[in-house]
Design a protein around this motif. Structure first.
Motif, PDB file in Angstrom:
ATOM      1  N   ARG A  17       0.842  -1.204   0.000  1.00 34.50           N
ATOM      2  CA  ARG A  17       0.000   0.000   0.000  1.00 34.50           C
ATOM      3  C   ARG A  17       0.874   1.248   0.000  1.00 34.50           C
ATOM      4  O   ARG A  17       1.875   1.322   0.688  1.00 34.50           O
ATOM      5  N   CYS A  18       0.445   2.257  -0.756  1.00 35.48           N
ATOM      6  CA  CYS A  18       1.103   3.560  -0.778  1.00 35.48           C
ATOM      7  C   CYS A  18       0.536   4.397   0.363  1.00 35.48           C
ATOM      8  O   CYS A  18      -0.677   4.575   0.456  1.00 35.48           O
ATOM      9  N   ASN A  19       1.398   4.888   1.226  1.00 32.70           N
ATOM     10  CA  ASN A  19       0.952   5.712   2.348  1.00 32.70           C
ATOM     11  C   ASN A  19       0.607   7.135   1.932  1.00 32.70           C
ATOM     12  O   ASN A  19       0.032   7.884   2.707  1.00 32.70           O
ATOM     13  N   GLU A  20       0.940   7.512   0.693  1.00 29.73           N
ATOM     14  CA  GLU A  20       0.635   8.858   0.204  1.00 29.73           C
ATOM     15  C   GLU A  20      -0.777   8.943  -0.382  1.00 29.73           C
ATOM     16  O   GLU A  20      -1.552   9.807  -0.017  1.00 29.73           O
ATOM     17  N   CYS A  21      -1.111   8.028  -1.299  1.00 25.83           N
ATOM     18  CA  CYS A  21      -2.391   8.123  -2.003  1.00 25.83           C
ATOM     19  C   CYS A  21      -3.355   6.977  -1.725  1.00 25.83           C
ATOM     20  O   CYS A  21      -4.510   7.032  -2.115  1.00 25.83           O
ATOM     21  N   GLY A  22      -2.870   5.916  -1.074  1.00 30.26           N
ATOM     22  CA  GLY A  22      -3.738   4.792  -0.723  1.00 30.26           C
ATOM     23  C   GLY A  22      -3.840   3.708  -1.780  1.00 30.26           C
ATOM     24  O   GLY A  22      -4.570   2.741  -1.589  1.00 30.26           O
ATOM     25  N   GLU A  24      -3.125   0.364  -3.824  1.00 29.70           N
ATOM     26  CA  GLU A  24      -2.669  -0.934  -3.357  1.00 29.70           C
ATOM     27  C   GLU A  24      -2.222  -1.783  -4.534  1.00 29.70           C
ATOM     28  O   GLU A  24      -2.689  -1.593  -5.661  1.00 29.70           O
ATOM     29  N   CYS A  38       4.067   7.498  -5.909  1.00 33.85           N
ATOM     30  CA  CYS A  38       4.200   8.846  -5.345  1.00 33.85           C
ATOM     31  C   CYS A  38       5.624   9.131  -4.870  1.00 33.85           C
ATOM     32  O   CYS A  38       5.847   9.901  -3.934  1.00 33.85           O
ATOM     33  N   LEU A  42       6.392   1.228  -1.529  1.00 30.65           N
ATOM     34  CA  LEU A  42       5.140   0.766  -0.962  1.00 30.65           C
ATOM     35  C   LEU A  42       5.394  -0.018   0.328  1.00 30.65           C
ATOM     36  O   LEU A  42       6.409  -0.712   0.440  1.00 30.65           O
ATOM     37  N   GLU A  43       4.471   0.071   1.265  1.00 34.68           N
ATOM     38  CA  GLU A  43       4.569  -0.620   2.553  1.00 34.68           C
ATOM     39  C   GLU A  43       3.844  -1.953   2.450  1.00 34.68           C
ATOM     40  O   GLU A  43       2.746  -2.047   1.892  1.00 34.68           O
ATOM     41  N   THR A  45       1.481  -4.580   3.663  1.00 31.96           N
ATOM     42  CA  THR A  45       0.383  -4.642   4.639  1.00 31.96           C
ATOM     43  C   THR A  45      -0.035  -6.072   4.931  1.00 31.96           C
ATOM     44  O   THR A  45      -0.667  -6.347   5.933  1.00 31.96           O
TER      45      THR A  45
END
Length: 49
Positions: A17-22, A24, A38, A42-43, A45
């Motif tokens: 998931r991108c913590n900037e724009c959401g 996945e 972004c 990506l993190e 999850t």
């Protein structure tokens, strides 16, 4: 040279998931470099195999 950036450890079936724009992503073929969005990695999850 080994890349230890967050996201490079993601195995098949991992959800990222991108913590900037959401946005996945789901990993279908693991290996290579970290996925980015972004301008940031990506993190993970949900860790797959």
């Amino acid at each position: 040279m080994s890349d230890n950036t967050a996201g490079t450890e993601a195995g098949n079936g991992s959800r990222l998931r991108c913590n900037e724009c959401g946005s996945e992503a789901i990993v279908t073929t693991a290996g290579g470099s970290a996925l980015t969005c972004c301008g940031v990695a990506l993190e993970i999850t949900f860790a797959g195999r």
